[in-house]
Design an enzyme around this catalytic site. Sequence first.
Site, PDB file in Angstrom:
ATOM      1  N   GLY A   1      -8.124   9.065   9.287  1.00 20.98           N
ATOM      2  CA  GLY A   1      -8.492   9.183  10.694  1.00 20.98           C
ATOM      3  C   GLY A   1      -9.514  10.260  11.002  1.00 20.98           C
ATOM      4  O   GLY A   1      -9.870  10.452  12.163  1.00 20.98           O
TER       5      GLY A   1
ATOM      6  N   LYS B   1       0.880  -1.174   0.000  1.00 26.85           N
ATOM      7  CA  LYS B   1       0.000   0.000   0.000  1.00 26.85           C
ATOM      8  C   LYS B   1       0.912   1.216   0.000  1.00 26.85           C
ATOM      9  O   LYS B   1       1.562   1.521   1.007  1.00 26.85           O
ATOM     10  CB  LYS B   1      -0.918   0.001   1.223  1.00 26.85           C
TER      11      LYS B   1
END
Lengths: 65, 257
Positions: free
Chosen positions: B157, B96
């Site tokens: 987040g 990733k």
Amino acid sequence: MRILVNGVWRETVSAELAATLEELGYGGRIVSTAVNGEFVAADARSGCTLVNGDRVEVLAPMQGG
Amino acid sequence: MLKLYDSELASRLLLGTARYPSPAVLTDAVRAARAEVVTVSLRREGAADRSGQGFWSIIRGLGVRVLPNTAGCHTVKEAVTTAHMAREVFGTPWVKLEVIGEDDTLQPDVFGLTEAARILCAEGFEVFPYTTEDLVVAERLLAAGCRVLMPWGSPIGSGRGLNNLFGLTALRAHFPDVPLVIDAGLGVPSHAAQAMELGFDAVLINTAVAQATDPVTMAAAFAQAVEAGRAARLAGPIEPRDFAEPSTPVVGQAFLG
């Protein structure tokens, strides 16, 4: 020899990365290494000579998002 | 089945492994999510500290695929070197790819991202680039060799959900055959359902589960939302209308005035 391991200066006697990892207590660990920002594969650690002032990174698996 | 590179997966919920209150909760959350892919990372480990070894043992015990990230990297060189190190430790060509360009939003540096993707794809990595919804960047990433894209929903987040519905819808429409995984910013299961209803192939969740009051229950809730959203997409949702349209037939209605 004085080398920077994970951001901390350490005094070591070994001349090669593989022996240095053993000396520092990383023997048998699942870690990956880099010297001066360059990846050093596990099978190349024995032939990787360290000199004074080298920056060694020892990274282990960790939680990630 | 979801196909990411050559792997076929039954679950369309990928789960991050960071910020859980304990390893036991992490383990239970992965199981509750029925996740088949979890993201992992690499960090410095002191000689006296064996937490990384313990963590890796737990993950291997779960029998899931790992997707190592390059989180925290701000340059192409950092990201490429981290990918090399991760491939050795985790034994997977998957990565990733994150190249962060701005610290307040953790927005990807799309210029560095495309360059790092080009290097890593040429070296045989199977790159999952963390990107924005920008169509041109997506084109460049595909040209670099990426076969999966991971656009953000909103900043990592933040829990804000899908910030740019128009842009994400356009991305989906523009690349109908490319697996698209919404990565980052989802806060509640309805965000995940919305992503799936829009036609995205999967979602990656971390903070919304790990920092919930009850992460295990939240993991299960996200799994249900992903399944519901996917089913709704396949079922063909109606188009929104500007005015009401009676659902009860008006033909045959009594005159009672």
